[in-house]
Design an enzyme around this catalytic site. Structure first.
Site, PDB file in Angstrom:
ATOM      1  N   HIS A 157      -8.919   5.313  15.399  1.00  0.00           N
ATOM      2  CA  HIS A 157      -8.948   6.237  14.257  1.00  0.00           C
ATOM      3  C   HIS A 157      -7.676   6.138  13.416  1.00  0.00           C
ATOM      4  O   HIS A 157      -7.295   7.103  12.741  1.00  0.00           O
ATOM      5  CB  HIS A 157      -9.146   7.691  14.723  1.00  0.00           C
ATOM      6  CG  HIS A 157     -10.309   7.880  15.648  1.00  0.00           C
ATOM      7  ND1 HIS A 157     -11.607   8.006  15.201  1.00  0.00           N
ATOM      8  CD2 HIS A 157     -10.370   7.942  17.008  1.00  0.00           C
ATOM      9  CE1 HIS A 157     -12.419   8.154  16.232  1.00  0.00           C
ATOM     10  NE2 HIS A 157     -11.698   8.111  17.352  1.00  0.00           N
ATOM     11  N   SER A 278       5.975  -7.125  -9.271  1.00  0.00           N
ATOM     12  CA  SER A 278       5.446  -6.241 -10.312  1.00  0.00           C
ATOM     13  C   SER A 278       6.084  -6.595 -11.648  1.00  0.00           C
ATOM     14  O   SER A 278       7.255  -6.950 -11.715  1.00  0.00           O
ATOM     15  CB  SER A 278       5.749  -4.782  -9.967  1.00  0.00           C
ATOM     16  OG  SER A 278       5.565  -3.937 -11.088  1.00  0.00           O
ATOM     17  N   LYS A 284       9.344  -4.315  -6.223  1.00  0.00           N
ATOM     18  CA  LYS A 284       8.064  -4.486  -5.540  1.00  0.00           C
ATOM     19  C   LYS A 284       7.895  -5.880  -4.936  1.00  0.00           C
ATOM     20  O   LYS A 284       8.289  -6.888  -5.506  1.00  0.00           O
ATOM     21  CB  LYS A 284       6.902  -4.232  -6.503  1.00  0.00           C
ATOM     22  CG  LYS A 284       6.745  -2.797  -6.953  1.00  0.00           C
ATOM     23  CD  LYS A 284       6.458  -1.854  -5.798  1.00  0.00           C
ATOM     24  CE  LYS A 284       5.131  -2.122  -5.124  1.00  0.00           C
ATOM     25  NZ  LYS A 284       3.964  -1.960  -6.007  1.00  0.00           N
ATOM     26  N   GLU A 291      -4.795  -8.866   0.050  1.00  0.00           N
ATOM     27  CA  GLU A 291      -5.583  -7.964  -0.799  1.00  0.00           C
ATOM     28  C   GLU A 291      -6.726  -8.704  -1.472  1.00  0.00           C
ATOM     29  O   GLU A 291      -7.846  -8.183  -1.575  1.00  0.00           O
ATOM     30  CB  GLU A 291      -4.682  -7.314  -1.848  1.00  0.00           C
ATOM     31  CG  GLU A 291      -3.762  -6.244  -1.289  1.00  0.00           C
ATOM     32  CD  GLU A 291      -2.812  -5.670  -2.328  1.00  0.00           C
ATOM     33  OE1 GLU A 291      -2.059  -4.752  -1.981  1.00  0.00           O
ATOM     34  OE2 GLU A 291      -2.819  -6.145  -3.490  1.00  0.00           O
TER      35      GLU A 291
END
Length: 459
Positions: A157, A278, A284, A291
């Site tokens: 979980h 970024s 970043k 992804e």
């Protein structure tokens, strides 16, 4: 405008928009090598069976080889004047050897021809995918071998559950990918059936040597029913399902890499070469590669559902709807192979943060189950032990302590059977070390499991 291969029955020219709508050359051009390979085998067979002369077959085969080389050198354009790849090859053949080229289609139809081409293509893609899956497995095994003694929190979980070895966690994905390889290999048997000789749907009146063509093209057998052979796309659906399952496994792996590389977790670092930045935030470092793998999974799912929907209402045998099988197949194959290739490389660019993992495995009461097992060893029933440890965890939480930080006297207040030996049960290292016989979770078993995985999937 190229003359149609089927125009004899028609009085009027096909509308230009219909030509554009009907054509598949824009995407089935990818099947040129398979189409030519099948045509060469068909020409040889026609000569063996005395349907054409040996010298005629030789001229056909030589010209087909020239066409293949011309396509690969860019000398033969994939013009929109051609309806499909079969027409392009046939018309170029006729240009080279004249009316003799018109004999090549003897005993076959575009229906069994395209069925053959797609089977050859899917067979190649499956074999490539199996190899690429093996490379991902090898990368996972190598990463496990580099971090064989490293402990991390295991989760259920997405909540910390019990301490596990990093290598054991990675081997879970090796198992998933092993099933993927087996699934693809099993599907390969059903792909590897020759449909050629089925013609349009009812077979051919010519004495075709289907078994000989099958042997030449590396097929294990020939189709048994001509109507099924030209209308079957189950093998594409099987491949798309297998591809979707592989992508699901890669997506789960990607999700964990993304989470683990976040500052909140900090379990891993991905090298700069496999991350991006970024345009506005200088600090970043984004895990774009996993992804994108996660994102591309949906398009493979979509191609599976698309073809299932296309096939669900089709009567026997061939219907033009089935032309829609190719674009999704090609894109799914491209997506799958690219994602496998880049995941194999990405995993080699992952470094585990040992200190952060050690700290995380020591927090969150991950040893609670082992403490309950300790009490069971002292004669307490498991249900009673579960309740005792639950109350101890609540007490420790209220005091801001981990279980191993509780004084012995406080622990004794929850159960009289607790003694000083309890502290030997309350570290992540001790928990992992005790797991010697449960699926390879302990250090010795994990080393054995890594060696076995390397032998099975890499060697």
């Amino acid at each position: 405008m190229v003359r149609k291969t089927w125009g004899g029955r028609f009085k009027e020219e096909t509308d230009a928009l219909v030509n554009r709508f009907n054509a598949s050359i824009g995407f089935d051009r990818r099947l040129y090598a398979q189409d030519i390979l099948g045509s060469i085998a068909h020409a040889r067979m026609l000569a063996r069976q005395g349907i054409i002369r040996e010298e005629e077959a030789a001229r056909m085969i030589e010209a087909l080889g020239e066409i293949k080389r011309g396509i690969e050198r860019g000398e033969i354009p994939f013009s929109d004047d051609f309806e499909d790849i079969h027409t392009l090859v046939e018309k170029n053949l006729i240009e080279r050897i004249g009316a003799l080229g018109e004999k090549l289609h003897t005993g076959r139809s575009r229906n069994d021809q395209v069925a053959l081409d797609i089977r050859l293509y899917v067979r190649d893609v499956i074999q490539e995918a199996i190899v690429l899956i093996g490379r991902v497995q090898e990368s996972l095994i190598e990463l496990g071998e580099k971090n064989v003694g490293l402990i991390m929190p295991g989760y259920t979980h997405l909540q910390r559950a019990q301490p596990v070895l990093v290598a054991h966690h990675l081997l879970a994905y090796v198992e998933m990918l092993g099933r993927d390889r087996a699934r693809l290999a099993e599907g390969l048997r059903r792909v590897n059936v020759l449909p050629l000789g089925s013609a349009a749907l009812a077979g051919s009146t010519f004495p075709l040597d289907r078994e000989g063509v099958a042997r030449e093209l590396g097929f294990e057998g020939v189709s048994r029913n001509s109507m099924d052979a030209v209308s079957d796309r189950d093998f594409i659906l099987e491949f798309l399902f297998a591809a979707a399952t592989v992508m699901m496994h890669l997506s789960r792996m990607s999700e964990e890499l993304i989470i683990w590389s976040s500052q909140e977790f900090g379990f891993i670092t991905i090298s700069d070469g496999f991350c991006t930045g970024s345009s506005i935030m200088p600090q970043k470092k984004n895990p774009d590669v996993p992804e994108l793998i996660r994102g591309k999974t949906g398009r493979v799912y979509g191609h599976l559902m698309g073809l299932l929907t296309t096939m669900k209402g089709l009567p026997l045998t061939y219907n033009k709807d089935m032309q829609e099988d190719k674009e999704g197949l090609f894109d799914a194959a491209d997506t799958l192979t690219l994602c496998l290739e880049i995941m194999a490389r990405l995993l080699r660019e992952v470094t585990f943060n040992a200190e952060r993992l050690k700290a995380a495995a020591a927090e969150g009461y991950l040893v609670a189950t082992d403490l309950a097992d300790y009490l069971v060893g002292k004669g307490v029933t498991f249900r009673e032990a579960h309740g005792v440890v639950g109350r101890m965890v609540l007490h420790a939480m209220e005091r801001g302590l981990e279980l191993h930080e509780l004084p012995l006297e406080e622990m004794k207040s929850f159960s009289r059977v607790i003694d000083e030996q309890v502290y030997g049960w309350l570290s992540a290292e001790a928990c992992v070390a005790r797991r010697k016989l449960t699926g390879g979770t302990g250090p010795e078993r994990v080393r054995e499991a890594l060696a076995a995985a390397r032998k099975e999937w890499v060697s």
